[in-house]
Write an enzyme that holds these catalytic residues in place. Structure first.
Site, PDB file in Angstrom:
ATOM      1  CB  CYS A  71      -8.285  -6.386   3.704  1.00 55.43           C
ATOM      2  SG  CYS A  71      -6.739  -5.721   3.050  1.00 55.43           S
ATOM      3  CB  CYS A  98      -5.756  -4.591  -2.010  1.00 54.91           C
ATOM      4  SG  CYS A  98      -5.543  -5.120  -0.288  1.00 54.91           S
ATOM      5  CB  CYS A 152     -14.196 -18.183  10.761  1.00 50.15           C
ATOM      6  SG  CYS A 152     -15.193 -19.290   9.796  1.00 50.15           S
ATOM      7  CB  CYS A 169      -8.847  -3.099  -0.079  1.00 40.35           C
ATOM      8  SG  CYS A 169      -9.239  -4.842   0.193  1.00 40.35           S
TER       9      CYS A 169
END
EC number: 1.8.4.12
Length: 139
Positions: free
Chosen positions: A97, A54, A122, A100
């Site tokens: 995220c 996104c 990570c 999104c």
């Protein structure tokens, strides 16, 4: 307090249309790339790392460090850009995220890397894209 990113919602078909098969496997199906194979593992240029799905800015390059784990490692995300969810077994914490809900990887704490947060995000290289410093105003 930082503003939350805009929420990006797409159907599975819409995600498949904009992501490569490997990006879809990792971002949408919570997969993991093989260690040492990612484009950004040994990459240390100045700029911002965005969500590949996104385009939401996630990490400053100044928070990236060489952990030796085989995946890009960051000690801190941009404020409000990353959500954390403990795995059901309690051993790891997934990072996604915030815009999104794309799977980025996992965050680990207390490993002794000596960074300011004592954390290691990570992150799968496939989950992120890079914007060089000259085109970014967040650094």
């Amino acid at each position: 307090m930082a503003a939350s990113p805009l929420v990006v919602q797409k159907t599975e078909e819409e995600w498949r249309a904009v992501l490569s098969p490997e990006q879809f496997r990792i971002l949408r199906q919570k997969g993991t790339e093989k260690p040492g194979t990612g484009e950004y593992d040994k990459f240390f240029e100045e700029g911002i790392f965005d969500c590949v799905g996104c385009k939401t800015p996630l990490y400053k390059s100044t928070t990236k460090f060489d952990s030796g784990c085989g995946w890009p490692a960051f000690f801190e995300g941009l404020p409000g850009a990353i959500n954390r969810t403990p795995d059901p077994d309690g051993r790891r914490t997934e990072i996604t995220c915030a815009a999104c809900d794309g799977h980025l990887g996992h965050v680990f704490k207390g490993e002794g890397y000596g960074n300011p947060t004592d954390e290691r995000h990570c992150v799968n290289s496939v989950s992120i894209s890079f914007n060089p410093a000259k085109s970014s105003s967040i650094i």
